[in-house]
Design a protein around this motif. Structure first.
Motif, PDB file in Angstrom:
ATOM      1  N   ARG A  18      -0.772  27.316  23.983  1.00  0.00           N
ATOM      2  CA  ARG A  18      -1.993  26.576  23.658  1.00  0.00           C
ATOM      3  C   ARG A  18      -1.680  25.082  23.591  1.00  0.00           C
ATOM      4  O   ARG A  18      -0.550  24.684  23.283  1.00  0.00           O
ATOM      5  N   LYS A  19      -2.668  24.284  23.851  1.00  0.00           N
ATOM      6  CA  LYS A  19      -2.518  22.835  23.753  1.00  0.00           C
ATOM      7  C   LYS A  19      -2.860  22.385  22.346  1.00  0.00           C
ATOM      8  O   LYS A  19      -3.940  22.690  21.829  1.00  0.00           O
ATOM      9  N   ASP A  21      -4.370  20.285  19.679  1.00  0.00           N
ATOM     10  CA  ASP A  21      -5.531  19.406  19.751  1.00  0.00           C
ATOM     11  C   ASP A  21      -5.527  18.347  18.665  1.00  0.00           C
ATOM     12  O   ASP A  21      -5.854  17.184  18.909  1.00  0.00           O
ATOM     13  N   GLU A  22      -5.157  18.743  17.429  1.00  0.00           N
ATOM     14  CA  GLU A  22      -5.315  17.836  16.292  1.00  0.00           C
ATOM     15  C   GLU A  22      -4.195  18.039  15.286  1.00  0.00           C
ATOM     16  O   GLU A  22      -3.663  19.138  15.140  1.00  0.00           O
ATOM     17  N   THR A  93      -9.337  26.832  11.908  1.00  0.00           N
ATOM     18  CA  THR A  93     -10.082  25.862  12.699  1.00  0.00           C
ATOM     19  C   THR A  93     -10.405  26.419  14.083  1.00  0.00           C
ATOM     20  O   THR A  93      -9.763  27.355  14.565  1.00  0.00           O
ATOM     21  N   ALA A  94     -11.398  25.802  14.735  1.00  0.00           N
ATOM     22  CA  ALA A  94     -11.833  26.285  16.047  1.00  0.00           C
ATOM     23  C   ALA A  94     -10.844  25.929  17.138  1.00  0.00           C
ATOM     24  O   ALA A  94     -10.758  26.617  18.164  1.00  0.00           O
ATOM     25  N   ASP A  95     -10.099  24.855  16.942  1.00  0.00           N
ATOM     26  CA  ASP A  95      -9.129  24.433  17.951  1.00  0.00           C
ATOM     27  C   ASP A  95      -7.708  24.628  17.428  1.00  0.00           C
ATOM     28  O   ASP A  95      -7.504  25.185  16.342  1.00  0.00           O
ATOM     29  N   CYS A  96      -6.738  24.183  18.170  1.00  0.00           N
ATOM     30  CA  CYS A  96      -5.325  24.325  17.773  1.00  0.00           C
ATOM     31  C   CYS A  96      -4.936  23.125  16.922  1.00  0.00           C
ATOM     32  O   CYS A  96      -4.799  22.003  17.427  1.00  0.00           O
ATOM     33  N   THR A  97      -4.782  23.368  15.629  1.00  0.00           N
ATOM     34  CA  THR A  97      -4.562  22.286  14.670  1.00  0.00           C
ATOM     35  C   THR A  97      -3.322  22.572  13.824  1.00  0.00           C
ATOM     36  O   THR A  97      -3.106  23.703  13.396  1.00  0.00           O
TER      37      THR A  97
END
Length: 450
Positions: A18-19, A21-22, A93-97
């Motif tokens: 996964r990339k 994100d934050e 979280t919805a993204d990769c954090t």
């Protein structure tokens, strides 16, 4: 990104394929609330440090600001440097954090003495200077409660999968735990994603009350984990339309929630527990540590019971200690020696509530033990029987507890005078704000009767 090779394996596993994100750059304030900033991962990768104003340590739980007479309120920036060993997933979280706890320095490069993580590091370093390594094992108690969006309404237990509200007095019941099994499943899943280890989860005596035990280890690392655990437990509860609360006493007539701390001390050279001798018997150091807790713990109650609500937990015969007695396998004493082998001999401090800042509560408890080891005094005789019948020995209000801390010269020297001054100011501000609030009890019983 260059910092990836500094990340723990659990963080790398979370990002696998996964990339990122934050990144959330966080520190714990005096209340243990996560403060900081979030930024795109690409931006985080280009910076070595970040800035936050020192006012985050001058803010009370209700949002007031304290004017420090010895440090005018100009809000200078502090320097935050990431501690990559703490990097941990934020799996809700919805993204990769990722979350990263930061060390806090002033602009001269010195550790900020008021930052709670630095206070704990200061105390641990005092042990290291004596050739000792302190070991702790915390327990966490908390309530799952129904959503409460109106502070004027009493808090209620949550609705379980049976459709009924969680029942009280069901300690150790597996059926009670199963009532909110999906929340427990998410807690386990979040903890695994973050690389956090749970020793066990059980139902406590209150309705919807859970106890979670953590493994023993390094005090700073365990405090970091508790800081993370509070957040992940809240997020797991929100996923299932309820709240998780760490208030010391959230529900009237229910037991309170504690953060018991188990202590042992290891010799840095030998790796042996200094509380046991070669024959497995109790050592002088073991008794000196207990004496330190008995002689100094009262002066730190303002840290172990940091809010006006905290003192509602200290109720006789209501599953919380109200004394500074010690005893073997005796849960009515404030200081308990659990059953163990010589290598695991330890002392359990049962006074802290779960509303504490884990860095500060562990630091204060270790500070008491440290002073005991240095003073080499003997504790009072072991208490045999029901210690609820003994003298209480601890302050009954936040105001009186702060008075004791303000007069505790030795404790201020160990924890740091700048920290103690700021902490006392913030807590007095909170206490003053509470005294301005008129409660339903006062309106019910005083409005027409006095």
């Amino acid at each position: 990104m260059d910092f990836f090779d500094q990340l723990p394996q659990a963080a790398l596993d979370f990002m696998d394929g996964r990339k990122l994100d934050e990144v959330e750059c966080i520190v714990a304030d005096l209340s243990g609330i996560a403060r900081g900033k979030a930024m795109p991962a690409a931006k985080f990768a280009t910076q070595k440090h970040f800035y936050l104003p020192n006012s985050i340590f001058l803010q009370s739980i209700n949002g007031d600001w304290v004017d420090d007479a010895d440090a005018p309120f100009t809000e200078p920036d502090m320097v935050l440097v990431p501690d990559f060993t703490t990097a941990s997933a934020a799996p809700w979280t919805a993204d990769c954090t990722l979350q990263v706890i930061h060390d806090v320095f002033d602009q001269k490069g010195d550790l900020m003495p008021v930052a709670p993580r630095n206070v704990l590091k200061r105390v641990v370093d005092l042990y290291h200077q004596q050739g000792w390594d302190p070991i702790v094992a915390p327990e966490m108690e908390f309530f799952l409660v129904a959503r409460n969006t109106d502070p004027n309404q009493p808090i209620e237990p949550p609705i379980g999968r049976s459709g009924r509200r969680a029942a009280q007095r069901q300690a150790y019941s597996m059926s009670a735990v199963d009532e909110y099994g999906p929340i427990i499943d998410d807690i386990y899943d979040f903890a695994e994603a973050q690389g956090l280890e749970i020793d066990g989860i059980l139902q406590e005596g209150g309705a919807g009350q859970i106890e979670m035990n953590l493994r023993h280890g390094d005090p700073v690392k365990l405090a970091d984990e508790m800081f993370y655990f509070k957040r992940l437990i809240r997020e797991a509860a929100l996923r299932h339309d309820c709240f998780a609360t760490f208030m010391a006493k959230p529900i009237q007539d229910e037991p309170g929630s504690a953060m018991h701390i188990h202590h042992s001390v290891v010799d840095l050279k030998t790796g042996e527990n200094i509380f046991s001798d070669a024959d497995g018997a109790e050592t002088e150091a073991f008794h000196h540590f207990i004496a330190g807790l008995q002689n100094h713990l009262a002066s730190t109650i303002a840290i172990h019971a940091p809010y006006v609500n905290s003192y509602r937990r200290y109720v006789r015969d209501f599953a919380a200690p109200i004394n500074l007695e010690w005893g073997r396998d005796n849960r009515t004493t404030g200081l308990r020696v659990p059953i163990s082998g010589p290598e695991a001999r330890r002392i359990e401090n049962r006074l802290p509530g779960m509303d504490v800042n884990p860095y500060l509560s562990i630091a204060a408890s270790l500070a008491c033990g440290y002073l005991g080891l240095m003073e080499r005094r003997e504790p009072r005789a072991e208490y045999v029987g029901d210690a609820y019948a003994s003298a209480e020995g601890i302050p009954g209000t936040l105001a009186s507890a702060l008075d004791l801390l303000q007069c505790a010269d030795q404790m201020q020297e160990v924890l740091g005078r700048d920290f103690c001054r700021t902490y006392i100011q913030v807590k007095r501000t909170e206490n003053d704000a509470f005294l301005q609030v008129i409660s339903p009890w006062e309106r019910e019983h005083l409005l027409l009767n006095v």
